[in-house]
Design a protein around this motif. Sequence first.
Motif, short mmCIF file in Angstrom:
data_model
loop_
_atom_site.label_atom_id
_atom_site.label_comp_id
_atom_site.label_asym_id
_atom_site.label_seq_id
_atom_site.Cartn_x
_atom_site.Cartn_y
_atom_site.Cartn_z
N LEU B 174 55.49 -22.11 67.16
CA LEU B 174 55.67 -22.23 65.71
C LEU B 174 56.97 -22.90 65.29
CD1 LEU B 174 54.32 -18.69 64.91
CD2 LEU B 174 53.12 -20.85 64.63
N THR B 264 55.62 -20.19 57.30
CA THR B 264 56.65 -19.86 56.30
C THR B 264 56.94 -21.06 55.37
OG1 THR B 264 58.75 -20.48 57.34
CG2 THR B 264 57.80 -18.36 58.00
N LYS B 266 59.72 -22.43 54.86
CA LYS B 266 60.88 -23.24 55.25
C LYS B 266 60.52 -24.37 56.21
CE LYS B 266 64.23 -19.64 54.35
NZ LYS B 266 65.06 -18.59 54.92
N ALA B 267 59.31 -24.82 56.17
CA ALA B 267 58.90 -25.96 56.99
C ALA B 267 58.52 -27.11 56.06
CB ALA B 267 57.73 -25.57 57.87
N THR B 268 58.46 -28.29 56.64
CA THR B 268 57.97 -29.42 55.82
C THR B 268 56.59 -29.84 56.30
OG1 THR B 268 59.20 -30.86 57.31
CG2 THR B 268 60.22 -30.35 55.20
N TRP B 269 56.01 -29.10 57.23
CA TRP B 269 54.68 -29.41 57.73
C TRP B 269 53.78 -28.21 57.48
CZ3 TRP B 269 59.15 -28.77 60.36
CH2 TRP B 269 59.28 -27.62 61.12
#
Lengths: 421, 322
Positions: B174, B264, B266-269
């Motif tokens: 992850l 979450t 806080k990802a850009t994907w």
Amino acid sequence: MSAMSTPNWNRRNVLQAAMGLAAAGGLAACGGNTGRSSGGGSGTALTQYFHAYGEAGTEQAIKKYAAAYKKADVSTNWITGDNFESALFAALLTKKAPDVFEFHPQLQLVKSGQVADLTDLIDPVKDDFNPNDIKSHTVDGKIYGIRMIDDPQFFYYRKSMFEAAKVEVPTTLEELSEAAAKLTTSKVKGVFLGNDFTAIQNVIIWSAGADTINEKNEIAYHTDGVVEGLKELRKLFTSGNVLLDAPTDFWDPSSLNQGLCAMQWGGMWSMPAMQKALGDDLGIFPFPKIGSAGKQSVYNGGWSIFVNAKGKNVEAAKEYVKWLWIDQKKYQEDWATSYGFHIPPRTSIASSATKLKSGLPAEGVKLFTDYGHFDNIAYDQTMQTAFAEVIASSIRKNGNPESALDTCDKKVNVELKKLFG
Amino acid sequence: MSTTTTRGVAQPAPAKASKARPRRGLRGNPTFNFWLFTGPFLIGLVIFVFVPIFWSVWLSFFDARYTVTPSHFIGFDNYKQILTNSGFPDSLLTFSVFAAFIVPTTWALSLGLALLVHRLRFMRAFFRSVFFLPTAVSYVAASLIWKMSIFSGVRFGLMNTFLGWFGVENIAYLANPSPPWYWVVIVSLRLWIQSGFYMILFLAALQNIPGELYEAAAIDGAKPGWQTFRYITLPQLRATSTAVILLLLIAAYQAFDEFFNIITLKATWAQTPLMELYKTALGTNQDYGAGSAGAVILSLLICLVTLIQGKFMGFGRGEEGK
């Protein structure tokens, strides 16, 4: 007659009973499970919101303080999970909004008139507070929140592992990468920086000699040093020497305590649990400097208490906040040092807190004093989210740091324009 | 049934006669009964569906930071912001790809499970329950098990332990988006939870296919197995398939819980459209105006996709229309 009517009457009864039950249930829901302290005061009812602290005993402590207040009946909403922010903001839009809540200083909350001016409460004891904490809660000369605790964040490390691998405490980011490589074994990873690296997003900026936004409220994070740091951290991320996808995140001491890593980024609140698990085999150091213009840094997080300016009992709430977070020094010291370790923002309490006077806690206080950086009230959640996307794109996803920062700049500039015109 | 009496048989009881009389008062009024039973649901629908929709549309034209009762009208600025200065367009693209994969996969898996269970001669109820049970598990609970136990990146994660037996290094499923192992986590979870429910729908549809059709096909020389499935079973499941695909498509675009807990914010994907809207409106930004603009766009998109799918698959058309 009765034989005919009874079934109909029963159906009505059933319907009425069901409606009655629903109404009773609704009323019960309104009055039940409020977390109200038993044996508390009488008269005005106040509600306070707290996020769930990880340290055992904190919920009981905050409820104990509330119960000791006799001028109002203070109930506590202790919000578990990762969505404290959402739960709080959603509640603030409703009639059941809390009168008192903990959060971080945010200019948008002041501009939207959500938080009450607490200057009159703090002014008499202003000089006893850490001046940086006063500054980070001040807008146009008015103080909008009272700092409850300061939470410095730094690296914890296992001294025995450093000795075995013949590694010195790193002072630059390159040295940190080299140390992580030497400390990594088949079972232990060199370093843990949190599962998504966002825990270090502010210290990257400060360690590279930059700032989040400057005094003129302009972008100050977009520098060559920050770009260099992002590139170096990308190398570290892909080196295989970083602990990734740990069951708990940086705020929990488990990764270091369980021997999953040799160094862990964490908060001072974890120190008692780490000392209990590892004894003297524990050291701390600040985030290493990045580039020639950089300097070591420590992030001083923490929590502050605010009064809902749109609440029904603003004056009563202010009175309660003054009683607990200004007058009750014993409770403030208990809150800061009896569970996890935090630094009391009141100088008089910090200097008399015996638990912070020697050993590793004293070292933590020194790092806080020497390298600490505080929240900037204007660097709000939207901007922090935008920078979190820089971390995700350029460290975790191998994107170009320059273009990630450019994208961030656009979002931050929109936000700055909204805040300052 | 006749009430005529013969040979001194007693007259019908008055009570029976009274049943034939029209009911008196409101209880006998069909209009009253209609409103009695549908009224509460209609009120709920208006309060919890229509009012929020209209409020959302209204909010989307206002600067609504930290408030749902704003006063500053800004026209289409929120739409411009959400379409040009956020991750929302990317999330729509990602989820179109996700939907294109997960919809046919879930459809095929649930149909396959239904066919297996349908053909069982013993323990059918047991296997039906086994496959259906994951539906009862919440996405949040399952996400935490998937994330912290099965696909944890440390050496004692279940999958890493298993792979370790074959000499494979620990994988961070992850934290590291390349290679995108996170899709294995998400897709396996979604298939596990969803398939059982759609299996039940297919099972019900399979049980409604008349046996005579198969007998007639056999007489006409159709071979059992693929040929019968291709020309009898599959066409008979057309209506159910259409409904299942529609539901799967909507579920794909509404995906939130497992992505929120596993990937979450806080990802850009792998950010779902709903996560982007949550981030904008309810999470850190508290921008209800821009969030509402995104919600309006997403709703229109789902309507559009549904209409297009309905046109191609004939959803809602009668038999004569096919």
